[in-house]
Write an enzyme that holds these catalytic residues in place. Structure first.
Site, PDB file in Angstrom:
ATOM      1  N   LYS A   1     -19.129 -52.030 -26.520  1.00 44.93           N
ATOM      2  CA  LYS A   1     -20.053 -51.007 -26.027  1.00 44.93           C
ATOM      3  C   LYS A   1     -21.432 -51.182 -26.666  1.00 44.93           C
ATOM      4  CE  LYS A   1     -20.722 -46.060 -25.796  1.00 44.93           C
ATOM      5  NZ  LYS A   1     -20.394 -44.778 -26.391  1.00 44.93           N
TER       6      LYS A   1
ATOM      7  N   PHE B   1     -24.035 -54.501   8.232  1.00 44.33           N
ATOM      8  CA  PHE B   1     -24.709 -53.210   8.180  1.00 44.33           C
ATOM      9  C   PHE B   1     -26.060 -53.445   7.524  1.00 44.33           C
ATOM     10  CE2 PHE B   1     -22.283 -49.255   9.075  1.00 44.33           C
ATOM     11  CZ  PHE B   1     -21.147 -49.836   9.605  1.00 44.33           C
TER      12      PHE B   1
ATOM     13  N   LYS C   1     -28.544 -63.870   8.658  1.00 41.80           N
ATOM     14  CA  LYS C   1     -27.121 -63.945   8.308  1.00 41.80           C
ATOM     15  C   LYS C   1     -26.258 -64.399   9.482  1.00 41.80           C
ATOM     16  CE  LYS C   1     -27.819 -60.494   4.676  1.00 41.80           C
ATOM     17  NZ  LYS C   1     -27.173 -59.764   3.602  1.00 41.80           N
TER      18      LYS C   1
ATOM     19  N   LYS D   1     -32.202 -59.394   9.002  1.00 44.51           N
ATOM     20  CA  LYS D   1     -30.858 -59.683   8.469  1.00 44.51           C
ATOM     21  C   LYS D   1     -29.945 -60.232   9.563  1.00 44.51           C
ATOM     22  CE  LYS D   1     -31.250 -56.260   4.795  1.00 44.51           C
ATOM     23  NZ  LYS D   1     -30.981 -54.940   4.294  1.00 44.51           N
TER      24      LYS D   1
ATOM     25  N   ASN E   1     -23.592 -48.130  -6.889  1.00 47.74           N
ATOM     26  CA  ASN E   1     -24.391 -47.412  -5.894  1.00 47.74           C
ATOM     27  C   ASN E   1     -23.581 -46.240  -5.349  1.00 47.74           C
ATOM     28  OD1 ASN E   1     -22.907 -48.302  -3.417  1.00 47.74           O
ATOM     29  ND2 ASN E   1     -23.535 -50.301  -4.206  1.00 47.74           N
TER      30      ASN E   1
ATOM     31  N   ASP F   1     -26.808 -56.656  -5.047  1.00 48.25           N
ATOM     32  CA  ASP F   1     -27.516 -57.937  -4.922  1.00 48.25           C
ATOM     33  C   ASP F   1     -27.665 -58.627  -6.278  1.00 48.25           C
ATOM     34  OD1 ASP F   1     -27.964 -57.977  -2.149  1.00 48.25           O
ATOM     35  OD2 ASP F   1     -29.513 -56.460  -2.378  1.00 48.25           O
TER      36      ASP F   1
HETATM   37  O1  PMT Z   1     -19.531 -45.722   1.979  1.00 53.23           O
HETATM   38  P1  PMT Z   1     -20.305 -44.544   2.542  1.00 53.23           P
HETATM   39  O2  PMT Z   1     -20.565 -43.488   1.518  1.00 53.23           O
HETATM   40  O3  PMT Z   1     -19.693 -44.019   3.800  1.00 53.23           O
HETATM   41  O4  PMT Z   1     -21.770 -45.108   2.938  1.00 53.23           O
HETATM   42  C1  PMT Z   1     -21.888 -45.985   4.041  1.00 53.23           C
HETATM   43  C2  PMT Z   1     -22.960 -47.054   3.791  1.00 53.23           C
HETATM   44  C3  PMT Z   1     -24.333 -46.405   3.704  1.00 53.23           C
HETATM   45  C4  PMT Z   1     -22.662 -47.838   2.503  1.00 53.23           C
HETATM   46  C5  PMT Z   1     -22.873 -48.036   5.034  1.00 53.23           C
HETATM   47  O5  PMT Z   1     -23.143 -47.321   6.198  1.00 53.23           O
HETATM   48  C6  PMT Z   1     -23.857 -49.186   4.898  1.00 53.23           C
HETATM   49  O6  PMT Z   1     -25.016 -49.113   5.278  1.00 53.23           O
HETATM   50  N1  PMT Z   1     -23.384 -50.342   4.323  1.00 53.23           N
HETATM   51  C7  PMT Z   1     -24.195 -51.509   4.010  1.00 53.23           C
HETATM   52  C8  PMT Z   1     -24.928 -51.299   2.727  1.00 53.23           C
HETATM   53  C9  PMT Z   1     -25.726 -52.526   2.293  1.00 53.23           C
HETATM   54  O7  PMT Z   1     -25.380 -53.141   1.324  1.00 53.23           O
HETATM   55  O8  PMT Z   1     -26.689 -52.865   3.110  1.00 53.23           O
HETATM   56  P2  PMT Z   1     -27.714 -54.108   2.835  1.00 53.23           P
HETATM   57  O9  PMT Z   1     -28.773 -53.882   3.846  1.00 53.23           O
HETATM   58  O10 PMT Z   1     -28.101 -54.146   1.421  1.00 53.23           O
HETATM   59  O11 PMT Z   1     -26.851 -55.387   3.157  1.00 53.23           O
HETATM   60  C10 PMT Z   1     -26.828 -55.993   4.447  1.00 53.23           C
HETATM   61  C11 PMT Z   1     -25.448 -56.526   4.751  1.00 53.23           C
HETATM   62  O12 PMT Z   1     -25.152 -57.651   3.888  1.00 53.23           O
HETATM   63  C12 PMT Z   1     -24.307 -55.545   4.568  1.00 53.23           C
HETATM   64  O13 PMT Z   1     -23.379 -55.741   5.617  1.00 53.23           O
HETATM   65  C13 PMT Z   1     -23.706 -55.936   3.215  1.00 53.23           C
HETATM   66  O14 PMT Z   1     -22.303 -55.653   3.169  1.00 53.23           O
HETATM   67  C14 PMT Z   1     -23.959 -57.442   3.167  1.00 53.23           C
HETATM   68  N2  PMT Z   1     -24.177 -57.959   1.808  1.00 53.23           N
HETATM   69  C15 PMT Z   1     -25.222 -57.510   1.044  1.00 53.23           C
HETATM   70  C16 PMT Z   1     -25.449 -58.066  -0.204  1.00 53.23           C
HETATM   71  C17 PMT Z   1     -24.592 -59.062  -0.682  1.00 53.23           C
HETATM   72  N3  PMT Z   1     -24.760 -59.597  -1.881  1.00 53.23           N
HETATM   73  N4  PMT Z   1     -23.553 -59.490   0.074  1.00 53.23           N
HETATM   74  C18 PMT Z   1     -23.348 -58.959   1.318  1.00 53.23           C
HETATM   75  O15 PMT Z   1     -22.400 -59.354   2.011  1.00 53.23           O
END
Ligand code: PMT
Length: 405
Positions: free
Chosen positions: A296, A330, A348, A344, A217, A286
């Site tokens: 490859k 986040f 969580k 979330k 991503n 995810d």
């Molecule tokens: O790195 P930059 O370029 O500065 O960009 C910043 C950012 C946009 C990445 C950051 O601000 C941000 O939003 N990070 C969270 C991105 C994300 O994965 O969001 P989510 O809504 O999909 O996940 C929710 C939360 O669960 C997040 O805290 C994530 O770290 C966590 N997660 C998600 C999926 C997973 N399998 N395990 C997790 O722990």
């Protein structure tokens, strides 16, 4: 502000103030005066060009200290001339910081006493850029500023208004009262995370498809690195579990590099038990390809179907294991920001969640700015309008501090 200064919030602090050659150099005189009123001992270094704008005598009188104007003059107060001020400083401040000085600082040049001291000091450094709008907005200057910010320098945002050159725009030195307020507020919370262990995740994960390809991503790590850097500056022991990122490791931070979500999970779980807070800014995949090809994958005619399987949700797992830890997630959303973020937060088991609207060009992935809403466990919401990621990091840490037992 007068009342705050009377409380001597900078008592005992030794501040080295660099003055470079810009028209705003005269405002540095008032900065020195206010820093002294706040209790600081101030040592001024002037560049050659700064002396064309303000005399050394003015700074000597206002600071009550000898002023350094050259690398080669006879120095009476400091033991080892080149690095004495660098070692002595509890904090360094450059007011105004010209485009030329920023370029030298970004390149690591040390051709005068100010740049030499800057390179040698381990103290936190504040830079107050001031220049003509076009010079400020020039991509080279912006690149230098980004690089300096990434290296941990604190940038004091220039103000907008009528500049000495007659142009109206961004580039004016903020008022001395505001510059000194930023220094005081930094010093006040400087060590408020001392003795705490903060675990931060940053960057995006990569899920291999074959030896040369992966699913990933757009996360650069900027948000997470800004948090790690700010937490270290506030005295915390910081572990940064990071996906691949081009950013340098902020000083005082221990980085653990990972690539996949499963590697991130392992690294996070290893560091979790004795952590006081976990802030998960990483963009974790995810899903991952169900089968990773040993060689490859060669192209063939027709469609190619990729089967994905679920990755562990690391944050959810931490929410189940959590004891005393403050847990911050986040939410990167493009629609229904509040609804998804609140979902979330509950699912969580978080203390709060930082919801950013990643459909905006100036927020979220791969930019230096962000804006967010912080949804707290108790239902309160804090709105953080568009600001630098460094500033948002500070706000997030203020709330973490409040949540800590
Ligand atoms: O790195 P930059 O370029 O500065 O960009 C910043 C950012 C946009 C990445 C950051 O601000 C941000 O939003 N990070 C969270 C991105 C994300 O994965 O969001 P989510 O809504 O999909 O996940 C929710 C939360 O669960 C997040 O805290 C994530 O770290 C966590 N997660 C998600 C999926 C997973 N399998 N395990 C997790 O722990």
């Amino acid at each position: 502000m007068a009342d705050i200064l009377a409380q001597k919030p900078l008592d005992g602090k030794k501040i080295v103030l660099g003055v470079t050659g810009g028209i705003a150099a005269y405002k540095a005189v008032e900065v020195v005066s206010r820093l002294r009123k706040a209790g600081a001992e101030v040592h001024v270094i002037m560049t050659r060009a700064a002396q064309d704008f303000v005399t050394e005598l003015t700074f000597r009188e206002i600071s009550g200290q000898a002023v350094t104007t050259s690398m080669w003059e006879k120095v009476t107060q400091h033991k080892v001339e080149h690095i004495a001020l660098a070692n002595l400083a509890d904090l360094m401040l450059v007011v105004p910081a010209t485009a030329n000085f920023l370029a030298k600082a970004a390149a690591g040049l040390a051709d005068d006493m100010l740049t030499t001291t800057l390179l040698a000091t381990q103290a936190p450094v504040f830079l107050a850029p001031a220049m003509n709008t076009n010079m400020y907005e020039n991509p080279v200057t912006q690149k230098n500023l980004r690089e300096l910010a990434a290296r941990g320098f604190h940038l004091i945002e220039p103000a907008s208004g009528l500049l000495a050159c007659g142009v109206t725009g961004k580039g004016r030195l903020p008022e001395p009262v505001d510059i000194v307020a930023q220094v005081i507020s930094f010093c006040a919370k400087e060590r408020d995370l001392l003795g705490r262990k903060i675990l931060v995740t940053a960057g995006g994960t990569r899920e291999p498809l074959d030896p040369v390809r992966y699913l990933g991503n757009r996360s650069t790590g900027r948000m997470g690195y800004a948090i790690a850097q700010a937490a270290a500056a506030r005295g915390a022991k910081v572990v940064l579990v990071s996906g691949p990122s081009a950013l340098p490791v902020p000083s005082g931070v221990r980085r653990v590099s990972v690539e996949t979500a499963r590697e991130m999970r392992e690294a996070v779980l290893r560091e979790f038990d004795d952590a006081d807070a976990v802030i998960k800014a990483a963009a974790v995949a995810d899903y991952r390809p169900k089968n990773v090809a040993a060689n490859k994958i060669k192209k063939s005619e027709g469609e190619f179907t990729l089967v994905l399987e679920r990755n562990p949700d690391i944050l959810w797992e931490l929410g189940q294991k959590k004891r005393q830890q403050v847990l911050v997630g986040f939410a990167a959303e493009t629609t229904k920001l509040e609804e998804y973020a609140r979902g979330k937060l509950a699912k969580k088991n978080l203390d709060f969640i930082v919801a950013n609207d990643v459909s905006r060009a100036d927020a979220g992935f791969a930019v230096d700015t962000n804006c967010a809403k912080l949804f707290m466990r108790d239902g309160t919401v804090h709105d953080c309008p568009l600001t630098s990621k460094a500033e948002l990091a500070g706000i997030i840490l203020d709330h973490v501090r409040e949540c800590l037992p």
